[in-house]
Design an enzyme around this catalytic site. Structure first.
Site, mmCIF file in Angstrom:
data_model
loop_
_atom_site.group_PDB
_atom_site.id
_atom_site.type_symbol
_atom_site.label_atom_id
_atom_site.label_comp_id
_atom_site.label_asym_id
_atom_site.label_seq_id
_atom_site.Cartn_x
_atom_site.Cartn_y
_atom_site.Cartn_z
ATOM 1 C CG HIS A 193 30.353 -27.398 -0.984
ATOM 2 N ND1 HIS A 193 29.672 -27.040 -2.123
ATOM 3 C CD2 HIS A 193 31.389 -28.182 -1.395
ATOM 4 C CE1 HIS A 193 30.271 -27.575 -3.178
ATOM 5 N NE2 HIS A 193 31.304 -28.270 -2.772
ATOM 6 C CG ASP A 263 28.694 -33.795 -4.544
ATOM 7 O OD1 ASP A 263 29.935 -33.781 -4.560
ATOM 8 O OD2 ASP A 263 28.000 -32.825 -4.898
#
Length: 363
Positions: A193, A263
């Site tokens: 992230h 993702d």
């Protein structure tokens, strides 16, 4: 059927705005991913999912709802599901002393995993949610904070058996599944992230360990999400942007024929390709070109939502310029993830014997 609707986007709040409806009606929008901010209670969630389907009934309504710390809906009757590591711990617990029975823990754990999948899928479907990004197939190396207790176990064989059991429970509830994060995120410490994790192991080592559940489950998995991790001994790009990983290894070598999701394209691990920071459209084109069928853009509808419009308009322009080719096969894989049965209403589900038995089996 649209010729290919690859974008999974989010919506800002607990009901649809005018901008949300416009974006959902876009021909390249294939689905919606929900978050905790989209939740007040079950009645509101059902109103929201009904409103989404009213825009287009083929939109795939998704959520990250695994159990443990990754569970978006936790109140108003939703069962607090255990982290997957609890099922791995159950597998290892055969009891103590004279009452110990070899393999008893494994059998209890597989039943509990099926129960978890059924409860998870049935509760979501009762509120109009089609699909959850589960199960996690990453191995618990004890290194990754972002994976941690989301992983079933360190042993790929235990992971595969518990994941297959959980997917059986999802199937009983009429829900498909998503194995993540291919070929494995558990070995690296960095969080994709905010960073770009690098796993320096050889292809042989990865295939023998972290990636092993994928070919074992190839006949059961309906979709896969690759990791935003670079494996430099295999490819210089993260797995989700790598033809080597997605087409040569996952599709051809492992014979996986389900849907492949990118993702989240807003993650740091998705926006740096070949050392350069790229925009959302370029990241989406790279993912689709590598072999993804669907691309996610999360948490970008807040405020004006300009990044969402940037991706919708940019990918449409890229298609018109020939930079990206729509795929009829990809669209078929997207549609195959939609439920084929009607959900059971919540009030009926609460009294269903199979559901009540499943609750008793949870750790």
């Amino acid at each position: 059927m649209t010729e290919h609707a690859p974008i999974i986007l989010d919506v800002a709040g607990t009901s649809l705005s005018v901008d949300d409806r416009r974006r959902l009606a876009h021909p390249l929008t294939g689905g919606v991913i929900l978050f905790a901010r989209n939740w007040d209670n079950r009645a509101q969630l059902l109103d929201l999912t009904s409103a989404i389907k009213a825009v287009r009934d083929d939109l795939l309504i998704c959520v990250d709802h695994e159990g443990g710390r990754v569970q978006r809906f936790r109140t108003d009757g939703f069962t607090h599901l255990p982290p997957m590591r609890a099922l791995g711990d159950m597998w290892m617990d055969d009891g103590e002393g004279a009452g110990a029975l070899a393999g008893n823990g494994a059998m209890r754990a597989t039943n509990a995993a099926t129960a978890a999948g059924y409860v998870l899928g049935a509760e979501l479907r009762a509120c109009g949610v089609d699909f959850s990004f589960t199960p996690v197939l990453d191995l618990d190396h004890g290194e990754s904070g972002v994976i941690g207790d989301r992983a079933f176990h360190r042993d790929a064989r235990v992971v595969a058996m518990l994941a297959k059991s959980l997917m059986h429970g999802l199937l009983q509830a009429g829900m498909t599944n998503c194995g993540k994060h291919f070929p494995g995120h558990g070995f690296v410490k960095a969080d994709s992230h905010t960073e770009i994790p690098v796993d320096k192991r050889s292809l042989k080592a990865i295939l023998a360990d972290d990636a092993a559940p994928y070919p074992w489950l190839s006949s059961t998995l309906t979709s896969v999400m690759p990791a935003h991790v670079i494996y430099p001994k295999v490819d210089s790009r993260p797995a989700g942007f790598s033809k080597r990983w997605l087409q040569d290894i996952l599709r051809r070598q492992m014979r996986f024929d389900g849907a492949i999701f990118s993702d989240d394209l807003s993650m740091e691990g998705a926006r740096r390709l070949d050392g350069q920071l790229v925009g959302y459209t370029d990241a989406a084109v790279a993912a689709l070109d590598a072999g993804c069928d669907l691309v996610l853009l999360c948490n970008q509808s807040l405020g004006t939502g300009e990044p969402v419009d940037e991706l919708l308009d940019g990918l449409l322009a890229a298609r018109d310029k020939g930079a990206w080719q729509p795929s009829v096969d990809s669209e078929a894989r997207r549609l195959a993830l939609l439920p084929e049965t009607l959900p059971q209403p919540w009030d009926e589900l609460m009294y269903q014997p199979a559901y009540l038995q499943a609750l008793d089996l949870l750790p």
